[in-house]
Design an enzyme around this catalytic site. Structure first.
Site, short mmCIF file in Angstrom:
data_model
loop_
_atom_site.label_atom_id
_atom_site.label_comp_id
_atom_site.label_asym_id
_atom_site.label_seq_id
_atom_site.Cartn_x
_atom_site.Cartn_y
_atom_site.Cartn_z
N GLU A 444 0.83 -1.22 0.00
CA GLU A 444 0.00 0.00 0.00
C GLU A 444 0.86 1.26 0.00
O GLU A 444 0.51 2.28 0.60
CB GLU A 444 -0.97 0.02 1.18
N GLY A 445 2.00 1.18 -0.67
CA GLY A 445 2.92 2.32 -0.72
C GLY A 445 3.98 2.18 0.36
O GLY A 445 3.68 2.35 1.55
#
Length: 602
Positions: A444-445
């Site tokens: 998610e980054g």
């Protein structure tokens, strides 16, 4: 053997004594009285403790297997998934229009915490589906919503997000997956995606892949990316399943942790897909669900720290090693009894063990409050259309995701350290928490990207107004409560004030250096994210301390529980908040030292 008990009392304290959700003017919140939320959380605890926890070590040990193109999940996962579905836990905050319960996101967050602590890998199957549901709800056509949302709500069908490609991790602009228009409203999707969590499994009838791809002739880079719905089986208009789509799982990754969740390489070979949202606006569609998704990953960080802490605490109470250097000082009844019975004392009597457990406890409880507060801001933004709440939570999300997963991993390592050599032995189960928590810092980054997003996009957004609003919120809270109790002011609020000044000084340093030395902000981004994270947890502990102090003054609640909150708040202020000065010093040192070596010197 792993143990876990859902911290319902702590959850209730945050929801009702700290956030006071029942008094909020957010639609749906007035129905969230103590009795209602306790009933929900107690039921979630039964599922987590009785159903999911026993499968945690099973999933870690057995993992997933790819057999003839089908991923077989670990023994017991399918039966547990059916039970979770039938219990309505996949539909807590989904719209009633699509078969959900329509409860606020904050209740979904609290219930999910117990599931993630008990079995993070298992919970990812429904967690990823929730993200697909949100994207289609916000960007889908009426026909797409009618077809997909009821089935995603119940997890009859599950969902994924396909972003990463072998040659491109974070840099989505160079992706190669193509979407060729067929002229009938569908697209032929061709390409390979990697690291796709739950990309293939045997838990649901269908898997709805949301795939980022480029339509030929579109703009270069991320401006040319579109988002597509690409189901494993092609659904008919009535929702029944037709033929298999032209996609497959090429392999499942052998990885450090979350073994119970299948991490897949997905091959799309002219698969049929439908555009979700507008052409070339795929990044916009994806990012509308990012606040919720990254809050969920931040939750994973502290939820794994919670179960690790519970196991370390139990080990420290039972494991006898050495003599108590302070035999008359706060040993506690359990430790005193053990001391009288043998030649050694429980680990928990030793100051360094106590320090470690206090750090774990202070982090987990502060992180929980931050996550729930962020969830209330998401509710306020979505249910009331509050632009200021949306701007504030957008500012906070990189901190929630990055700081809580960085520190959450550190706390699982601290819990493992309490075990000594036994923490390195698989049979105690504690190493799984370390291995599972590690991924939350990456997906998610990756957290470096979260830090860059914070300083490069979120900090200057709206002319800096959301950041200044956050500082004013901290200052306003301190001012409103510093006259209540002198001890509280000196031991909790004053350290928070000093930490918030460090945060403001760091932001001013970036602004002053932005034009002539932009590398200062880029080199100091992670320090800034952590500095802000410490201030956020300091604010949460100040709010918890005020709530506990008032309850004690009014004779409400469990006195020992409330006094423990105050003691932990003082510990956090004294031992954790001073870290802001270190981060500020690093930020002020600039980017020159970081960039001094030429690339070839490494």
């Amino acid at each position: 053997m792993q143990i876990f008990k859902s911290p319902v009392r702590d959850m209730q304290f945050v929801l009702h004594d700290v956030l006071r959700i029942g008094a909020e003017d957010i639609p749906g919140y007035r129905d969230l009285d103590r009795e209602t939320t306790e009933a929900i959380l107690e039921e979630a605890a039964k599922v987590a403790e009785g159903l999911l926890l026993p499968l945690n070590e099973v999933g870690d040990r057995e993992g997933c297997r790819l057999e003839n193109g089908v991923v077989r999940t670990p023994p017991g996962f399918r039966e547990a998934f059916d039970a979770v579905r039938e219990g309505g836990w996949t539909a807590v905050d989904c719209d009633t229009e699509w078969g959900g319960q329509g409860l606020p996101h904050v209740i979904h967050t609290a219930a999910q915490e117990a599931f993630v602590s008990a079995n993070m890998a298992f919970n990812m199957y429904q967690g990823l589906t929730h993200g697909a549901y949100s994207a289609i709800r916000l960007h889908g056509t009426e026909a797409q919503k009618a077809l997909y949302l009821p089935r995603l709500t119940t997890c009859e069908w599950t969902g994924t997000m396909n972003l990463t490609e072998p040659h491109a991790g974070t840099d989505l602009g160079i992706m190669r997956t193509r979407a060729e228009p067929r002229g009938d409203g569908t697209y032929a999707i061709t390409g390979q995606k990697i690291f796709i969590s739950a990309g293939e499994h045997d838990l649901a009838e269908n898997i709805v892949h949301l795939v980022l791809a480029k339509i030929p002739g579109g703009p270069e880079g991320t401006k040319g990316i579109s988002l597509f719905i690409v189901p494993k089986f092609l659904p008919r208009e009535d929702g029944s399943l037709g033929e298999r789509n032209a996609l497959s799982c090429g392999k499942i990754e052998h990885k450090m942790g979350i073994h119970g969740n299948a991490t897949c390489v997905m091959n799309f070979e002219g698969a049929t897909g439908w555009l979700l949202g507008q052409e070339h606006k795929g990044m916009r569609a994806m990012f509308t669900m990012m606040n919720e998704a990254r809050l969920g990953v931040g939750l994973q960080g502290y939820a794994q720290a919670e179960i690790a802490y519970q196991n370390a605490r139990a080990w420290a109470r039972e494991r006898v090693q050495g003599r108590n250097p302070l035999p008359d000082r706060n040993a506690g009844a359990v430790a005193a009894a053990a001391t009288a019975a043998g030649a050694a004392d429980p680990l928990i009597v030793h100051p360094d063990i106590r320090r470690s457990l206090m750090e774990q406890k202070a982090f987990v409880e502060g992180a929980r409050a931050l996550a729930y507060w962020a969830a209330t801001l998401i509710d306020r933004a979505h249910r009331k259309g509050d632009a200021e709440a949306d701007a504030l939570v957008s500012l906070l999300i990189p901190v929630v995701k990055g700081f809580l997963t960085d520190r959450g991993f550190e706390m699982t390592v601290a819990a493992q350290q309490v075990y000594g050599g036994h923490g390195y032995i698989e049979e105690t189960g504690v190493s799984q928490f370390v291995r599972d928590a590690r991924i939350a810092m990456i997906y998610e980054g990756a957290n470096g990207i979260q830090a860059l997003d914070l300083v490069a996009r979120k900090l200057p957004a709206g002319g800096g107004r959301p950041f200044m609003a956050f500082l004013e919120h901290v200052k306003g809270f301190i001012k409103a409560h510093e006259e209540e109790d002198e001890t509280l002011k000196v031991q909790v609020l004053d350290p928070l004030k000093a930490a918030s000044k460090d945060l403001q000084a760091a932001a001013m340093h970036f602004m002053e250096r932005a034009a002539k030395a932009p590398e200062d902000a880029l080199a100091g981004a992670t320090d800034f994210m952590h500095l802000m994270g410490h201030v956020c947890l300091g604010l949460m502990w100040a709010r918890m301390a005020v709530a506990a102090h008032r309850a004690l003054a009014e004779g409400r609640g469990d006195r020992a529980f409330l006094e423990a909150k105050l003691a932990t708040a003082r510990f956090h202020a004294a031992r954790q908040l001073p870290a802001t000065a270190l981060h500020l010093a690093r930020i002020r040192s600039g980017g020159e030292a970081v960039m001094a070596l030429p690339a070839e010197a490494f």
